[in-house]
Design an enzyme around this catalytic site. Sequence first.
Site, PDB file in Angstrom:
ATOM      1  N   GLU A 189      -4.243 -11.594  -3.838  1.00 29.21           N
ATOM      2  CA  GLU A 189      -3.847 -10.932  -5.210  1.00 29.21           C
ATOM      3  C   GLU A 189      -3.840 -12.124  -7.031  1.00 29.21           C
ATOM      4  OE1 GLU A 189      -1.302  -8.137  -5.964  1.00 29.21           O
ATOM      5  OE2 GLU A 189      -0.816  -7.821  -3.636  1.00 29.21           O
ATOM      6  N   LYS A 205       7.321  -2.082   1.040  1.00 29.38           N
ATOM      7  CA  LYS A 205       8.749  -2.264   1.553  1.00 29.38           C
ATOM      8  C   LYS A 205       9.419  -0.721   0.931  1.00 29.38           C
ATOM      9  CE  LYS A 205       7.234  -3.307  -2.829  1.00 29.38           C
ATOM     10  NZ  LYS A 205       5.875  -3.922  -2.403  1.00 29.38           N
TER      11      LYS A 205
HETATM   12  N1  PSU Z   1       4.608  -4.991  -4.014  1.00 33.06           N
HETATM   13  C1  PSU Z   1       5.167  -6.149  -4.112  1.00 33.06           C
HETATM   14  N2  PSU Z   1       4.422  -7.341  -4.768  1.00 33.06           N
HETATM   15  C2  PSU Z   1       3.660  -6.502  -6.094  1.00 33.06           C
HETATM   16  C3  PSU Z   1       2.662  -5.493  -5.529  1.00 33.06           C
HETATM   17  C4  PSU Z   1       3.477  -4.438  -4.410  1.00 33.06           C
HETATM   18  O1  PSU Z   1       5.658  -7.323  -2.997  1.00 33.06           O
HETATM   19  O2  PSU Z   1       3.297  -7.747  -6.621  1.00 33.06           O
HETATM   20  C5  PSU Z   1       2.367  -4.857  -6.311  1.00 33.06           C
HETATM   21  C6  PSU Z   1       0.415  -4.764  -5.038  1.00 33.06           C
HETATM   22  O3  PSU Z   1      -0.649  -5.519  -6.444  1.00 33.06           O
HETATM   23  C7  PSU Z   1       0.499  -3.954  -4.482  1.00 33.06           C
HETATM   24  C8  PSU Z   1       0.752  -2.572  -5.790  1.00 33.06           C
HETATM   25  O4  PSU Z   1      -1.059  -3.725  -4.497  1.00 33.06           O
HETATM   26  O5  PSU Z   1       1.964  -3.865  -6.477  1.00 33.06           O
HETATM   27  C9  PSU Z   1       0.904  -1.293  -6.133  1.00 33.06           C
HETATM   28  O6  PSU Z   1       0.436  -1.108  -7.515  1.00 33.06           O
HETATM   29  P1  PSU Z   1       1.095   0.453  -7.517  1.00 33.06           P
HETATM   30  O7  PSU Z   1       1.509   0.986  -6.737  1.00 33.06           O
HETATM   31  O8  PSU Z   1       1.646   0.970  -9.026  1.00 33.06           O
HETATM   32  O9  PSU Z   1      -0.359   1.105  -6.361  1.00 33.06           O
END
Ligand code: PSU
Length: 304
Positions: A27, A161
């Site tokens: 990604e 996380k």
């Molecule tokens: N967790 C991490 N690093 C990240 C992300 C999540 O440790 O960069 C990013 C990923 O791209 C994940 C996104 O899909 O955040 C999730 O965002 P949201 O919670 O807004 O859906």
Amino acid sequence: MTADAPLSLSPEVAAALAAGRPVVALESTIVTHGMPWPANVETARAVEAEVRAGGAVPATIAVMGGAIRVGLPEGELDALGRAQGVRKLSRADLAFCLASGETGATTVAATMICAHLAGIAVFATGGIGGVHRGAEATWDVSADLQELARTPVTVVAAGAKAILDIPKTLEVLETLGVPVIAYGQDGFPAFWSRESGLRAPLRADTPEAVAAAHRMRRRLGLAGGQLVANPIPPEAEIPRAEIVPAIEAALAEASAARVAAKDVTPFLLDRLNAITAGRSLAANIALVRANARLAAAVAGALAR
Ligand code: PSU
Ligand code: MN
């Protein structure tokens, strides 16, 4: 591959897919929103190198100039890592960004969609989005969870996380019918920690077992992918006693600053990096590299 999707595969990725060689999708939101420059670009390169060392071709995915780019040349990865104001794309924003011609970084959800369009079955990242703490008030549930339920890509991550509500995240994944497979242990890992204190519903001990389950879902015609939860390497782990207070502090700051929607995850990651004086970032780099290695092995097993 959807005939009409605006896909632009790098020559290396196109050749590997045509020959049935293993390819691992990566990604780009982790680059633009997940880590500060220059660690973001250095990590992206190191992750690609891990995929190669594991015998697969890396395919970093981003949206540029109206096309889904699958496999970025080094110069473009670098430019993306330095760029400001790049859009964070999930399922909801992908088509809009492509149609408008803006630059966008793909989250887990959007990367799964693009990988599947390109014919890539395995994807490595750091952590997935999930149910945020306080979701009963904010309704903040990442679109990554729904995507795992509908798009047939196996995602290797280090669990969820602890800035998220891990029990609720596991419950939603169960409701959505997403296989959650801990790798090499019974417990569901919690990103910076090898254990969350919760059991994962499923366990696999080899890349072949993960690949076999992926194939069986295909044979059954089941929609959706799999989440492989790979624990952080022991030497990179941050003890819970150290990370938990940092998380509490970061969450309190986010709430005081009224951070919402797409900004929540990047804000928390940035604050955690500052509060832990870079330790959370170093751990994040180690775990995403380990995930890339495992994903390459899974892609290799799937290609055999
Ligand atoms: N967790 C991490 N690093 C990240 C992300 C999540 O440790 O960069 C990013 C990923 O791209 C994940 C996104 O899909 O955040 C999730 O965002 P949201 O919670 O807004 O859906
Ligand atoms: Mn959200």
